[in-house]
Design a protein around this motif. Structure first.
Motif, mmCIF file in Angstrom:
data_model
loop_
_atom_site.group_PDB
_atom_site.id
_atom_site.type_symbol
_atom_site.label_atom_id
_atom_site.label_comp_id
_atom_site.label_asym_id
_atom_site.label_seq_id
_atom_site.Cartn_x
_atom_site.Cartn_y
_atom_site.Cartn_z
ATOM 1 N N SER A 219 8.908 4.243 -5.213
ATOM 2 C CA SER A 219 7.464 3.578 -4.889
ATOM 3 C C SER A 219 6.386 4.231 -4.185
ATOM 4 C CB SER A 219 7.388 2.097 -4.481
ATOM 5 O OG SER A 219 7.753 1.918 -3.248
ATOM 6 N N THR A 221 4.120 6.615 -1.796
ATOM 7 C CA THR A 221 2.638 7.232 -1.894
ATOM 8 C C THR A 221 2.198 8.657 -1.281
ATOM 9 O OG1 THR A 221 1.562 5.667 -1.327
ATOM 10 C CG2 THR A 221 1.523 5.354 -3.633
ATOM 11 N N HIS A 224 3.320 8.125 2.464
ATOM 12 C CA HIS A 224 4.112 7.582 3.269
ATOM 13 C C HIS A 224 5.554 8.457 2.983
ATOM 14 C CE1 HIS A 224 2.850 2.921 3.145
ATOM 15 N NE2 HIS A 224 2.230 3.305 2.671
ATOM 16 N N GLY A 397 -0.766 9.608 -6.226
ATOM 17 C CA GLY A 397 -2.024 8.963 -5.605
ATOM 18 C C GLY A 397 -1.601 8.727 -4.174
ATOM 19 N N SER A 399 -2.009 5.415 -0.311
ATOM 20 C CA SER A 399 -2.227 4.094 -0.890
ATOM 21 C C SER A 399 -1.413 3.942 1.152
ATOM 22 C CB SER A 399 -1.196 2.989 -1.514
ATOM 23 O OG SER A 399 -0.121 3.651 -1.032
ATOM 24 N N ASP A 402 -2.001 -2.752 3.200
ATOM 25 C CA ASP A 402 -3.152 -3.746 3.629
ATOM 26 C C ASP A 402 -3.485 -4.061 4.688
ATOM 27 O OD1 ASP A 402 -0.839 -5.481 2.836
ATOM 28 O OD2 ASP A 402 -1.044 -6.388 1.406
ATOM 29 N N GLY A 412 -10.104 -3.421 -0.749
ATOM 30 C CA GLY A 412 -9.514 -2.758 -1.653
ATOM 31 C C GLY A 412 -10.924 -1.699 -2.538
ATOM 32 N N ALA A 416 -11.061 2.005 -2.719
ATOM 33 C CA ALA A 416 -10.731 2.817 -4.277
ATOM 34 C C ALA A 416 -12.229 3.327 -4.413
ATOM 35 C CB ALA A 416 -11.010 1.490 -4.844
ATOM 36 N N ILE A 420 -8.649 5.719 -2.870
ATOM 37 C CA ILE A 420 -7.017 5.090 -2.111
ATOM 38 C C ILE A 420 -7.357 3.814 -2.660
ATOM 39 C CG2 ILE A 420 -6.017 4.577 0.619
ATOM 40 C CD1 ILE A 420 -8.131 6.751 1.357
ATOM 41 N N GLY A 421 -5.470 3.441 -2.628
ATOM 42 C CA GLY A 421 -5.336 1.756 -2.830
ATOM 43 C C GLY A 421 -4.238 1.410 -1.819
ATOM 44 N N LEU A 422 -4.261 -0.176 -2.133
ATOM 45 C CA LEU A 422 -3.559 -0.648 -0.886
ATOM 46 C C LEU A 422 -2.087 -1.133 -1.575
ATOM 47 C CD1 LEU A 422 -6.030 -3.121 -0.223
ATOM 48 C CD2 LEU A 422 -5.603 -1.071 0.866
ATOM 49 N N ASP A 423 -0.926 -1.158 -0.550
ATOM 50 C CA ASP A 423 0.595 -2.022 -0.990
ATOM 51 C C ASP A 423 0.677 -1.822 0.031
ATOM 52 O OD1 ASP A 423 1.809 0.128 1.408
ATOM 53 O OD2 ASP A 423 0.932 1.562 0.441
#
Length: 517
Positions: A219, A221, A224, A397, A399, A402, A412, A416, A420-423
Motif C-alpha cells: 500500500s 505511496t 512512504h 499517488g 499521501s 492523517d 483531506g 486533495a 495529496i491524500g491521507l492515510d
C-alpha cells in the motif's frame, strides 16, 4: 563472531593483540599465532565449515606454487574452475535448482545448505592470487603466510578483498604493531563501531517497516516508499562504512594497513565514480579479473557496453543468489552504459561540468538512481521490489499520515486540491524517519570521512603507498568541514564518548549487512 560483539571487543581482539606483542621479534610464531586467532574467529560462527576454509587454502596454495613455477592455461583454468564450482554449489545451486523446477514443474530433492561464512570474499581473493601466479606477479610464500593472507580476521568476513602485494610485505615487516598503530587503529575502530551500532542500527527500523511488512509495501505511496528506501540507503551506507572502518582499525592495531573499501560513495557525481567509492576492492577485482579479460573498452562501443553489462550482472549475482540481485546488477550496468553515452554526448561541455549547479544535479541524479536500485537489493521478492519502485515513481499517488495533517490544521479536502491524500499510517514513525534521514544526510555531505579525519596518520594502505596506486578518491560533492584528528585532550574525550556510545548500543547485536555473502 562479529566485530560489534562483546566477545570480539573484550576477548578475542585483546588476547590476539597481547599474543602478537609477546611474540615480537619471532616472525614465524607471530604468523602461527595470528593464523590460529583468525581460524578461531572463523570457526566461532560454525566450526563445521573450518575444514572447508582450510581445504581451499591448501588447494590454492599448491596450485599457486605450480602456476608460479610452470604457468600453463589449463592448470589456471582447472584451479579457477574448482573455486567457482565450490562457490557455485554453496551459493547458487539452490537458486538454479529452484528456477529449473519452477520452469519444468519437476520435483526436486535438493536440500539447501548453509552458506559458508565469507565464501565469496576468500574465493575471489584466492582467484586473484592464482591469476597473479600465472602472470608471474607473485612471489614465493610459505603455507602459513598464505593461510594468514587469506584468513586474517579483520578482513575475512566482508573484505576488503585484499591483494597479496598489499598485505604480504606488511606481514613480513619486523616493525609493525607500534603504540601509534594501536592509537590510530582504536580510533578508527571506535568510529566504525559508532556508525554501525548507533547510526546504521538506529535508522534500520524505518527501512524494515517498509520492506519487511507486506501491508506496508503493498500500500506504499510516494512519500512512504521514498522514506523507507532512503532509510535503507543510509542503513547500508553506515553499516558498510562502519564495517570497513572496524576492519581497517582492527588490522591497524597489528600494524597492518588494509586498502580502502569505502569512501563517501553518496558524494559521487557519476555511477562509475560511485563504484570507485563503494566496495572499492570488489570493483577493482571485477575490473581487473573480469571486465578487462572480457575485452574492456578495446573493441569499440558495442563491446564495451556488453562487457559493462556482463560485469555488473555477475557483480549483482555475486551479492546474492536471487533475481532481485540480478536486476540490481543489471540496473547498475544500464546506468554505466547511459553514463558512457552521456559523457560522449557532452564531451565538449568540460567547463560546464565543473559548475556547482551541474555538479549538484549530477550528484542528485546519481543518488536517486542508486536508490531505485537499492529497492531491488533490499527487497525479499521481485513483487515487493516492483511495488516499491512503482510507488517511488509516483504511480500510487502521494499521501501523508492523517495524524500529521490534523496536527498542522489541514483536512483531506484541503490537501486533495494538491493531489495529496491521507492515510492511517503512524505519524510519529514518519516524522522520526524523516528526522533520521535529514541527520544522516548532514553527516554524509558535511562531515569528513574517517580517512579524511585521520589523513595525516595514513589510515589506509593507499595513503602510504601513493607511488604504487592511483590518486585517492576526491572528496566529491559536499562541504566536508575541516575537522581533523589531533593528539589533544579534546579529541581524546570525543573519541572516548563515541566509543562508549557504540559499546552501550550493543545490547542487541545485529549482523552486518555484508556478513554472509
Amino acid at each position: 563472531m562479529l566485530f560489534n560483539s562483546y566477545e570480539f571487543i573484550f576477548l578475542l581482539l585483546p588476547i590476539a593483540l597481547l599474543g602478537d606483542r609477546l611474540l615480537v621479534g619471532n616472525y614465524r610464531y607471530r604468523v602461527i599465532w595470528l593464523l590460529a586467532c583468525s581460524l578461531f574467529f572463523y570457526a566461532w560462527w560454525n566450526p563445521i565449515y573450518l575444514p572447508l576454509l582450510l581445504s581451499t587454502i591448501g588447494f590454492n596454495y599448491v596450485m599457486g606454487e605450480r602456476l608460479r613455477l610452470r604457468p600453463t592455461k589449463p592448470l589456471l583454468w582447472l584451479a579457477v574452475s574448482a573455486n567457482l564450482c565450490l562457490i557455485g554449489y554453496y551459493k547458487y545451486a539452490g537458486f538454479f535448482v529452484e528456477n529449473i523446477t519452477h520452469l519444468t514443474g519437476a520435483e526436486s530433492s535438493f536440500i539447501d545448505v548453509a552458506l559458508p561464512l565469507a565464501i565469496s570474499f576468500f574465493t575471489f581473493q584466492q582467484i586473484a592470487y592464482l591469476a597473479d601466479c600465472y602472470s608471474g606477479k607473485s612471489q614465493a610464500y610459505g603455507l602459513g603466510e598464505y593461510g594468514l593472507f587469506v584468513s586474517f580476521f579483520p578482513q575475512l568476513i566482508a573484505g576488503p578483498i585484499v591483494h597479496h602485494a598489499e598485505i604480504m610485505p606488511q606481514l613480513r615487516s619486523t616493525t609493525r604493531g607500534t603504540a601509534g598503530d594501536m592509537s590510530v587503529g582504536a580510533t578508527i575502530f571506535a568510529l566504525g563501531l559508532f556508525k554501525k551500532a548507533v547510526l546504521a542500527d538506529g535508522v534500520a527500523p524505518y527501512a524494515n517497516a517498509l520492506f519487511d511488512h507486506p501491508d506496508a509495501w503493498q500500500s506504499a505511496t510516494f512519500l512512504h516508499a521514498w522514506t523507507g528506501v532512503l532509510a535503507y540507503g543510509f542503513q547500508i551506507y553506515f553499516d558498510f562504512s562502519g564495517y570497513s572502518d572496524m576492519a581497517i582499525g582492527a588490522a591497524r592495531m597489528f600494524g597492518i594497513k588494509l586498502p580502502l573499501n569505502f569512501f563517501s560513495p553518496y558524494r559521487a557525481e557519476t555511477i562509475s565514480d560511485f563504484w570507485r567509492r563503494w566496495h572499492i576492492t570488489l570493483s577493482r577485482f571485477l575490473r581487473d579479473y573480469l571486465y578487462i579479460p572480457l575485452g574492456g573498452n578495446r573493441y569499440g562501443a558495442a563491446a564495451r557496453y556488453r562487457n559493462l553489462l556482463i560485469t555488473m550482472l555477475l557483480g549483482g549475482l555475486w551479492h546474492g543468489a536471487g533475481w532481485t540481485f540480478v536486476l540490481w546488477g543489471l540496473l547498475h550496468g544500464m546506468y554505466l552504459v547511459i553514463q558512457q553515452r552521456w559523457s560522449q554526448a557532452t564531451s565538449s561541455f568540460g567547463a560546464w561540468k565543473r559548475v556547482l549547479v551541474y555538479r549538484f544535479a549530477a550528484c542528485l541524479v546519481t543518488y536517486i538512481a542508486v536508490h531505485f536500485a537499492w529497492a531491488y537489493f533490499r527487497a525479499s521478492s521481485l513483487e515487493s521490489a516492483n511495488r516499491i519502485v512503482s510507488a517511488m515513481a509516483g504511480r500510487n499517488g502521494i499521501s501523508v499520515p492523517d495524524a500529521i495533517a490534523a496536527r498542522i490544521g489541514l483536512t483531506g479536502a484541503t490537501i486533495a486540491d494538491y493531489g495529496i491524500g491521507l492515510d492511517s499510517s503512524s505519524g510519529t514513525q514518519f516524522v522520526f524517519a524523516v528526522l533520521w534521514i535529514v541527520a544522516l544526510a548532514a553527516i554524509v555531505w558535511l562531515l569528513p570521512t574517517t580517512q579524511e579525519f585521520l589523513s595525516r596518520l595514513e589510515p589506509a594502505w593507499e595513503y602510504s603507498n601513493a607511488s604504487k596506486t592511483k590518486a585517492l578518491p576526491e572528496a566529491g560533492f559536499g562541504v566536508s568541514l575541516p575537522l581533523r584528528w589531533r593528539p589533544t585532550a579534546f579529541w581524546s574525550v570525543v573519541i572516548s564518548v563515541i566509543a562508549g556510545a557504540g559499546i552501550l548500543s550493543l545490547a542487541e547485536v545485529s549482523e552486518f549487512l555484508y556478513f554472509q555473502f
